[in-house]
Write a protein that holds these residues in place. Structure first.
Motif, PDB file in Angstrom:
ATOM      1  N   VAL A  58       0.870  -1.180   0.000  1.00  0.00           N
ATOM      2  CA  VAL A  58       0.000   0.000   0.000  1.00  0.00           C
ATOM      3  C   VAL A  58       0.906   1.229   0.000  1.00  0.00           C
ATOM      4  N   LYS A  60       0.941   5.480   0.420  1.00  0.00           N
ATOM      5  CA  LYS A  60       0.228   6.697   0.806  1.00  0.00           C
ATOM      6  C   LYS A  60       0.312   7.726  -0.316  1.00  0.00           C
ATOM      7  N   ALA A  73      -4.608   6.777  -0.526  1.00  0.00           N
ATOM      8  CA  ALA A  73      -3.644   5.689  -0.661  1.00  0.00           C
ATOM      9  C   ALA A  73      -4.050   4.819  -1.841  1.00  0.00           C
ATOM     10  N   SER A 141      -4.213   4.114   4.307  1.00  0.00           N
ATOM     11  CA  SER A 141      -3.513   2.971   3.735  1.00  0.00           C
ATOM     12  C   SER A 141      -4.217   1.665   4.071  1.00  0.00           C
TER      13      SER A 141
END
Length: 672
Positions: A58, A60, A73, A141
């Motif tokens: 993930v 940001k 995200a 996220s």
């Protein structure tokens, strides 16, 4: 400010486990860490719960100029989550959001490659996923991760973090099935406020922790699958549906009946280095040529190298024998087509063609796209013979590639990651020019050789496709895979158009890996957004396509330990208990054909997803589960399966010391 309660991330993970006791020792649990900071926490959780560990990437989306402030995200799977409050309050325009997204997407893909090392992501379908990070502030996220994981159809999603803001936890309870948090400070200042040591986790530490977790899983690979013993009733029904292969001339009569009037017979392989796959595929193809009127064999190989073989089998070359005709295959992996089994088939095909008129002779054609430089040279050779002026223009266009050297990977790296101008325009322009002028050029010179015209045009198409493939391979793994298989499918379509001058319907046998020929929609590939040749042909031609997969349980295989390394004769570990291969082994038949006809006995039994093994040119037994297994629904993937329980390595024409020596026997359990 409250006292920092965790010494470091590892201790935070051990504290977090106290709230996850209900998930200990469960075979359906998988731990996914959000790197980098979530990995040390998740490693401690995975150790305590005795669960497998993987990463879920993930990134940001920071506000430009205030990058620490998250406006959203992105996560693996093409998911983007925006914090609408921040976007609206700061009036961030859409084009800036898109620009930041594109930049972070590059980093996301880079980390996928760095952390996984080519291994497939953990399969989460039907399993309990515990998503772990080192803490939550805005939760953007984690929200993106939850939504992306949901697309992969897990049984449930649990969020587990050592520290978080109370507001974020309450919001995520609406996204996840459960949220476990060890510390909810009031007020919440920052994630790092809960740690005495909050130094940044490095890529090396992520790789080390993942490698340690995978090694631990390999030590007792079957512990989570003790309940996977096949049902005796299932075995009895499958035995009744299976057709034993006894080595007789009529073995493949049922398969030819299944193929019927199909125009595409897709003959797969579960590895690029197994003797039985090559030998039996060749035997089936002989029957297709002699009994069904098939007029071409298309192989997962580069066009120029296969074209040399094509000229030999059609009696148009000066090569003395099949070994010499196969000499073009000098790029790694040479053994894939330069092997004794291929020599035997090529010689048979040449003899078969000798009694046929030129238009009825069966050819061999490559449908892959790696031959960037070789295909450029082939275009230039053709034009130099018929139109030197056109050859000079083509040479000027292709000179664009000279600054990148001979490596397609170097071209892709420089144009993709470094932002250096590409040669896309020149490759496209040369293909269009060749299509417009080559026919007139050949006619003017008095040549009516349609084969050479077809060869020149296809090489120009390969240059165009190869340029795009290498340019995208470092930035978008899925799109580069899709580009390659679309090229294969389009090459077959052009081959069909070229062969229509033959009498009767055009029928082609296709030799490629199972991963290319089995319908991607029935596999984990499809879940990642990947398509393949088998899927495209089914979509375009429906029932005119019959796809046959090949499987094995154990034996030896010719493969390398890494890319561009020498060929080795490696031992194939017995298949995992939860695999299709292990189920077929349990039948006790050894070698058999299993039709997967819709509504048939086998089709109904095998509808339940299992994992299947795929070995390419690289085989890594130490990480076999992650590197070589993926979940699939076999009846949706293939129309029939050929299983060979015990197989042996294909024999390379150039045998290395490593191949002759074979793999040193291992002393640890082999049931990985």
């Amino acid at each position: 400010m409250a006292e920092r309660i965790f010494r470091d991330r590892a201790e935070a993970g051990r504290e977090l486990v106290k709230g996850l006791a209900a998930f200990a020792e469960r075979s359906d649990v998988v731990i996914l860490a959000l790197p980098r900071g979530g990995v040390p926490v998740a490693a401690a959780v995975a150790d305590a719960l005795h669960a497998p560990l993987d990463v879920f990437i993930v990134r940001k989306l920071g506000v430009p100029g205030y990058e620490e402030l998250a406006m959203g995200a992105i996560a693996s799977g093409g998911v983007r989550v925006l914090n609408q409050d921040i976007v609206a309050s700061l009036k961030v325009p859409p084009y800036l959001i898109d620009a930041v997204t594109a930049q972070e997407q590059e980093e996301l893909l880079r980390r996928e490659r760095v952390y996984r090392g080519g291994r497939a992501p953990a399969d989460v379908r039907g399993r309990t996923v515990i998503l772990v990070d080192d803490g939550l502030a805005t939760g953007a996220s984690m929200q993106a991760a939850i939504r992306a994981i949901r697309q992969r159809q897990p049984k449930e999603v649990v969020v587990a973090v050592p520290t978080a803001s109370r507001e974020t936890v309450e919001r995520l309870k609406h996204e996840a099935d459960a949220v476990v948090c060890a510390d909810l400070p009031e007020p919440f200042w920052a994630v790092g406020a809960a740690y005495r040591d909050f130094t940044q986790t490095s890529d090396d530490e992520v790789r080390r922790l993942l490698g340690r977790a995978q090694a631990a899983g390999a030590a007792d690979p079957d512990a989570a699958h003790a309940d996977d013993a096949p049902d005796p009733t299932v075995l009895r029904r499958l035995r009744a549906a299976a057709i034993p292969l006894e080595g007789g001339p009529d073995d493949y009569d049922p398969l030819l009946a299944l193929i019927g009037d199909a125009r595409f017979a897709l003959l797969g392989e579960a590895s690029h280095g197994t003797h039985e796959f090559y030998r039996e595929r060749a035997e089936i193809t002989r029957r297709l040529i002699t009994d069904k009127g098939f007029g071409a064999v298309a192989i997962e190989a580069d066009w120029p190298d296969a074209w040399r073989v094509n000229r030999y089998v059609r009696g148009d070359s000066d090569d003395l024998d099949a070994v010499e005709a196969l000499a073009g295959f000098r790029r790694f992996p040479t053994w894939m087509w330069r092997n004794t089994e291929m020599v035997e088939f090529v010689e048979w095909l040449r003899i078969h063609n000798q009694g046929l008129p030129a238009q009825a002779r069966v050819g061999v054609y490559g449908i892959d796209l790696y031959s960037l430089r070789a295909s450029m040279k082939a275009v230039l050779r053709c034009l130099e013979a018929f139109d030197p002026a056109a050859a000079a223009v083509a040479r000027t266009r292709y000179a664009c590639f000279d600054r990148f050297g001979d490596s397609g990977q170097a071209y892709g790296f420089m144009t993709g990651l470094k932002g250096i101008g590409s040669c896309q325009e020149q490759a496209v322009a040369q293909l269009l020019a060749l299509r417009r002028r080559t026919a007139d050029t050949l006619s003017w010179s008095g040549s009516a050789d349609g084969e050479e015209l077809f060869n020149a045009e296809q090489n120009a198409r390969v240059v165009k496709s190869a340029e795009a493939y290498y340019r995208t391979m470092f930035l978008a793994e899925v799109s580069s895979w899709n580009l390659r298989d679309r090229h294969m499918a389009d090459s077959l379509e052009r081959l069909v158009a070229h062969l229509k001058r033959r009498p009767g319907p055009v029928k082609i046998a296709v030799w490629a890996h199972n991963s290319h020929l089995g319908d991607a929609r029935a596999t984990a590939m499809g879940e990642r957004g990947e398509l393949n040749l088998g899927q495209l042909l089914r979509e375009r031609h429906g029932r005119a396509v019959v796809s046959v997969g090949f499987t094995t349980y154990a034996g030896t295989v010719t493969a390398a330990s890494d890319w561009d390394q020498p060929a080795e004769r490696k031992r194939v570990r017995p298949a995992r208990p939860d695999s299709y291969e292990a189920l077929f082994h349990a039948l006790g038949i050894g070698r058999f054909l299993l039709p997967l006809t819709l509504g048939g006995e086998a089709e109904q039994i095998l509808r339940t997803d299992r994992i299947e093994r795929a070995i390419g040119v690289i085989y890594r037994p130490d990480t076999e589960l992650q590197s070589h297994y993926a979940r699939a629904c076999l009846p949706e993937q293939f129309d029939a399966i050929l299983h060979f329980d015990e197989t042996r390595a294909v024999t390379p024409l150039e045998r290395t010391a490593e191949w002759d020596a074979g793999e040193v026997p291992e002393t640890f359990p082999v049931g990985l």
